[in-house]
Motif scaffolding. Structure first.
Motif, PDB file in Angstrom:
ATOM      1  N   MET B  29       0.968  -1.292   0.244  1.00 39.60           N
ATOM      2  CA  MET B  29      -0.107  -0.074  -0.175  1.00 39.60           C
ATOM      3  C   MET B  29       0.810   1.390   0.224  1.00 39.60           C
ATOM      4  O   MET B  29       0.372   2.406  -0.717  1.00 39.60           O
ATOM      5  N   PRO B 222     -13.500   4.516   7.537  1.00 37.51           N
ATOM      6  CA  PRO B 222     -13.805   3.263   6.584  1.00 37.51           C
ATOM      7  C   PRO B 222     -14.880   3.800   5.242  1.00 37.51           C
ATOM      8  O   PRO B 222     -15.119   2.857   4.239  1.00 37.51           O
ATOM      9  N   ILE B 225     -13.102   5.276   2.328  1.00 36.68           N
ATOM     10  CA  ILE B 225     -12.198   4.099   2.032  1.00 36.68           C
ATOM     11  C   ILE B 225     -13.559   3.518   0.927  1.00 36.68           C
ATOM     12  O   ILE B 225     -12.853   2.947  -0.724  1.00 36.68           O
ATOM     13  N   VAL B 238      -6.500   6.699  -2.434  1.00 39.59           N
ATOM     14  CA  VAL B 238      -6.716   5.428  -1.286  1.00 39.59           C
ATOM     15  C   VAL B 238      -6.445   4.713  -0.170  1.00 39.59           C
ATOM     16  O   VAL B 238      -5.944   4.423   0.414  1.00 39.59           O
ATOM     17  N   SER B 239      -4.945   4.474  -0.924  1.00 36.32           N
ATOM     18  CA  SER B 239      -3.813   3.583  -0.547  1.00 36.32           C
ATOM     19  C   SER B 239      -3.323   4.879   0.979  1.00 36.32           C
ATOM     20  O   SER B 239      -3.253   4.111   1.618  1.00 36.32           O
ATOM     21  N   ALA B 242      -5.959   4.635   3.640  1.00 40.05           N
ATOM     22  CA  ALA B 242      -5.870   3.925   3.755  1.00 40.05           C
ATOM     23  C   ALA B 242      -4.986   3.366   4.861  1.00 40.05           C
ATOM     24  O   ALA B 242      -4.873   3.347   6.332  1.00 40.05           O
ATOM     25  N   SER B 245      -5.398   5.676   7.847  1.00 40.67           N
ATOM     26  CA  SER B 245      -6.137   4.711   9.188  1.00 40.67           C
ATOM     27  C   SER B 245      -6.148   4.005   9.985  1.00 40.67           C
ATOM     28  O   SER B 245      -6.126   2.789  10.681  1.00 40.67           O
ATOM     29  N   LEU B 246      -4.801   3.130   9.238  1.00 39.24           N
ATOM     30  CA  LEU B 246      -3.788   2.109  10.303  1.00 39.24           C
ATOM     31  C   LEU B 246      -2.471   3.074  11.374  1.00 39.24           C
ATOM     32  O   LEU B 246      -2.606   1.736  12.222  1.00 39.24           O
TER      33      LEU B 246
END
Lengths: 285, 271
Positions: B29, B222, B225, B238-239, B242, B245-246
């Protein structure tokens, strides 16, 4: 000082929120499940139809099909995640430096499932990395993972496995580490092999923990939604339409909230029956 | 001796494979978010970006700001309420023995409740009151899970805590409330951090309720995404979103290793 009054005063705020956010919605959704609560109807009244929505489910081939897909999803998931989770737990239990590995393998289990699914889309793309690794291993054709009805479900299961085998590993690792080392030492002095120790000491002592880890996973997979939503949206066709996803379509695409709610409660009933028998079988408390 | 070196080597190789499989998707990602779109799907893939660009990060930053803010507000408020109400309630359950053995059962069964059940109820309720697409709606729905979770986790921690200090303070004339604020609370700070972070992460990660209860204002990361699902997916952007969000996941995994099992099983296994 009146201790009882203190006890209740400490609980009261939480209790009020629980009534508002837990008990009331649950009771209300039972009420909805017993009505023809179809938002497409022009009326503002939703007549009481008793168990009509529940009966309807038994004649709904999409619903029955979705149950089958759900069972398949769970069976495949358990078949992959249990051996993998157990294997990695045993491996980590033998490493003195495991505390440097654990954070890395714990990250998937804490990742938003939507993001796990999104990674799946990238990796399992026909021109993506997974097919590239397979081509290195001699698989010449590009597998259309999530866009073919034959492989879509297994793709979702693989994403779920990436995300949740660490859960089984962490739980079983805690179980293995709580086995008193004297047991293993004694067996070793008596000349038992490593494989023998695993089969006759570790595994039997882990039985309860394995049962708990498994039921957690099975119940979570019974309500799988996020991965299906983002990777396949139930498709292609209905190939990955698990029950929880089907209930979403019924409720929030076709706006039949009564029927959707009833499907949810049927899942609850299946779940409760299953848990009861499961706990009896494994004598888990 | 030679055998033990061999065994060590096998273990190291297995761990290397394991780490590769587990971390590669995240690494990929990062690559996807930094490499120009035309190059991402060139066959065969290159494991280092062929060209670097920050275009997708700037793309993501402008678009993900609102859901990032929503996620922070929703997860933050959910966490504060769960801890602030959960801790005293758990103390009450633990010290006054109210709730008995049915409490853990209820907490666990709520976690396994099929998402559609609360979703339908909350949707109709919030629609009636015109509260769809607000932070309040999602926060209330998330409390369904995080508040029982927090009560139960705190009870597990408090049950394991020695009671001598509290009794001594009570004998010395402190009231219960003073005991809680001056004795119990200070030594519970680590467990509060654990419960808070798990509640936060749970709310931050939750998708189904956030999807159904929001539309164009209060949607979370989420939901954002998942909204790119299908043909319009701009992978790089989007990566980047994302990866944002990690963050809670990484913090929990790295700094709270000891509590992972308890947190992930909702206290069913103490780890």
């Amino acid at each position: 000082m009146n201790e009882r009054r203190v006890a209740y005063s400490l609980m009261l705020p939480a209790l009020m929120v629980l009534i508002l956010a837990v008990i009331f919605p649950l009771l209300f959704s039972i009420n909805v499940a017993l009505r023809k609560y179809d938002l497409r109807l022009p009326t503002e009244e939703y007549p009481f139809i008793g168990l009509g929505n529940f009966v309807r489910a038994f004649y709904d081939s999409y619903f029955l099909h979705s149950l089958l897909i759900t069972v398949e999803f769970i069976a495949l998931g358990v078949a992959l995640q249990l051996p993998l989770g157990l294997g990695v737990a045993v491996l980590l239990s033998k490493l003195s430096w495991r505390r440097y590995v654990i954070p890395a393998i714990a990250i998937p289990a804490l990742t938003p499932p939507i993001v796990a699914g999104y990674m799946g889309i990238i990796l399992f793309h026909p021109d993506g990395v997974v097919n590239y690794f397979l081509s290195l291993l001699g698989v010449s054709s590009k597998i259309p993972w999530y866009s073919s009805p034959n492989t879509a479900l297994i793709t979702c299961v693989l994403v779920d496995t990436w995300q949740w085998y660490p859960f089984i590993t962490l739980v079983l690792l805690a179980g293995i580490l709580s086995i008193p080392p004297e047991y293993v030492e004694a067996a070793r002095i008596d000349g038992a092999s490593e494989a023998g120790i695993f089969r006759h000491i570790t595994l039997p002592l882990l039985k309860g923990v394995i049962a708990v880890a498994l039921i957690f996973r099975m119940l979570e997979m019974l309500r799988v939604f996020d991965v299906i939503y983002i990777v396949t949206y139930g498709g292609p066709g209905t190939a990955t339409q698990v029950t929880n996803f089907y209930s979403y379509l019924v409720g929030f695409h076709y706006w039949d909230l009564g029927y959707a709610s009833a499907i949810g409660w049927i899942l609850v009933i299946i779940l409760s029956v299953f848990v009861t028998y499961y706990m009896k079988a494994f004598r888990v408390s | 001796m030679r055998l033990s070196i061999l065994v060590g080597a096998v273990k190291a190789v297995l761990v290397a494979i394991l780490l590769f499989v587990t971390l590669f998707p995240i690494y990929w990602m990062i690559v996807t978010s930094l490499e120009p779109w035309e190059l991402v799907l060139v066959w065969p893939p290159s494991f280092l970006p062929r060209e670097l660009t920050l275009e997708y990060w700037t793309w993501a930053w402008s678009r993900f700001l609102l859901p990032l803010r929503n996620s922070l507000i929703i997860a933050g408020v959910t966490t504060v309420i769960s801890v602030a109400l959960g801790f005293p309630a758990a103390y009450s359950f633990s010290r006054f023995r109210i709730g008995g053995t049915t409490l853990p059962f209820w907490v666990l069964s709520l976690r396994f409740l099929p998402g559609i059940v609360p979703c339908v109820a909350f949707y109709i309720l919030f629609r009636t009151f015109g509260l769809l697409d607000t932070h309040l709606a999602v926060i209330t729905a998330h409390l369904l899970i995080t508040l029982p979770f927090s009560i139960w986790m705190f009870k597990v921690f408090l049950d394991a805590m020695p009671k001598d200090l509290e009794e001594a303070a009570l004998v010395d004339g402190c009231t219960r409330y003073q005991v809680i604020s001056k004795v119990v609370l200070p030594i519970s700070l680590p467990s509060i951090a654990v419960v808070a972070l798990f509640s936060f992460t749970w709310s931050w990660n939750e998708f189904m309720m956030a999807l159904i209860l929001t539309k164009s204002q209060a949607y979370t990361l989420p939901v954002m995404i998942a909204g790119f699902r299908g043909a319009g997916m701009i992978w790089g952007g989007v990566s980047a979103g994302a990866l944002l969000s990690l963050v809670p996941a990484v913090i929990l995994a790295v700094f709270f290793q000891r509590y992972l099992v308890a947190g992930l099983t909702m206290g069913a296994i103490k780890g």
